[in-house]
Design an enzyme around this catalytic site. Structure first.
Site, short mmCIF file in Angstrom:
data_model
loop_
_atom_site.label_atom_id
_atom_site.label_comp_id
_atom_site.label_asym_id
_atom_site.label_seq_id
_atom_site.Cartn_x
_atom_site.Cartn_y
_atom_site.Cartn_z
CD GLU A 78 -8.32 -3.31 -1.72
OE1 GLU A 78 -8.88 -3.63 -0.65
OE2 GLU A 78 -7.35 -3.95 -2.18
CG ASP A 133 -1.72 -1.26 1.39
OD1 ASP A 133 -2.00 -1.92 0.38
OD2 ASP A 133 -2.06 -1.60 2.54
#
Length: 335
Positions: free
Chosen positions: A219, A23
């Site tokens: 997401e 991420d």
């Protein structure tokens, strides 16, 4: 980890960070880059949360330890997906925490931390609760041209109204202050394409053990304003699969409505390359050192699928929409 370079890099080869760095979010500030990565329930050697790296060229990175001082009593929780923005001299970090060793019946919630310096350490200052949501992750702060800040995030939807799939979708809300949501959320995008499937027949302890025939995932929202339109980029599907990738929707207003021009064919901006790159996604955008080229910074699995490593590749705006010139796995010029 590569050592610092004496001069600016002219080429790169993915991964630019050859260790676990999921991420990735990169902040450019005062001529330097700062990369923040998910640590889950782990801690960096200095006892903090979120791995922190620094670079002058997007290619050669040096470790700076951890970014966030974990709040007391949070040892059993996962910390996910930090993003940092600067507003009026203060750096604000948005992230989620929850779940972890406590179990699958504990959801995730958004939080914000602050620091006077980009490298931290950051201190948690507020929770950002989202009404009627047990699982809220991947906060992304976006400032519009009038100076107003908005927070995009991902949250679960358990219904199948209007033909959408149950699963994680994208939402936007105005920030009433940098540490408070206005509480007027608007849905940006929900799943309606087959490629975003996370898992079939998924049983969810978080929802009382209910089993969903198809559970989908959108997401990692990241918003860019380009040529008068707002593009909300996102990652879709199961991050473990080769279907995981980056797509987008677009709107004329930051609050929408957003138009989904995608299809069942798969992610259009960034997707796997069979035999070479698996699961590229959860990205951010950042400009090159000379300010001329827009790069996507994203993670992708190593060959053994034991690490999600940090990669970069240029983004181009075409007549068909935004497209990444990647994922690449050979030596590339740094544009």
């Amino acid at each position: 980890m590569r050592p610092p370079a004496a001069a600016a890099a002219r080429t790169y080869r993915n991964p630019v960070v050859a260790r676990n760095f999921p991420d990735p979010f990169v902040l450019r500030h005062a001529g330097h880059y700062y990369a923040f990565g998910t640590t889950g329930r782990g801690r960096t050697p200095d006892g903090r949360v979120f791995s922190l790296l620094a670079s002058d060229d997007l290619v050669n990175w040096r470790a700076l330890g951890g970014a966030l001082t974990p709040p007391a009593g949070s040892e059993e929780f996962d910390f996910w997906a930090p993003e940092v923005v600067l507003h009026q001299g203060t750096f604000y970090m948005y992230y989620s925490r929850g779940g972890g060793a406590i179990g699958a019946t504990v959801g995730h919630q958004l939080y914000v931390a602050t620091s006077p310096r980009p490298e931290g350490p950051y201190t948690e200052v507020a929770a950002l609760p989202v009404a009627d949501s047990k699982f809220t992750i991947d906060a992304h702060a976006f400032q519009d041209t009038d100076g107003q800040w908005y927070l995009f995030y991902a949250r679960d939807f358990t219904d199948s109204d209007d033909g959408y799939y149950p699963g994680t979708g994208l939402v936007v809300d105005r920030l009433a202050g940098m540490t408070q949501l206005a509480g007027q959320p608007r849905t940006v995008l929900r799943a309606r394409h087959a490629w975003t499937l996370f898992e079939a027949n998924r049983t969810m302890p978080l929802y009382g053990g209910r089993t969903f025939a198809q559970w989908h995932t959108l997401e990692g929202p990241f918003v860019r304003r380009h040529a008068g339109k707002y593009y909300c980029f996102f990652s879709g599907a199961n991050f473990l699969t080769d279907r995981y990738g980056v797509d987008y929707c677009a709107a004329d207003n930051v609050l929408g409505p957003y138009v989904d021009s995608g299809s069942d064919a798969g992610a259009r901006v960034l997707h796997s390359v069979p035999g070479h790159v698996r699961g590229p996604g959860h990205h951010c955008h950042v400009m090159s050192p000379d300010g001329r080229t827009e790069y996507l910074v994203y993670h992708a699995w190593n060959e053994a699928m034991t690490e999600r490593q940090m990669c970069i590749d240029p983004l181009v705006w075409t007549a068909q929409g935004p497209r990444c010139l990647g994922p690449t796995y050979t030596t590339q010029p740094l544009l």
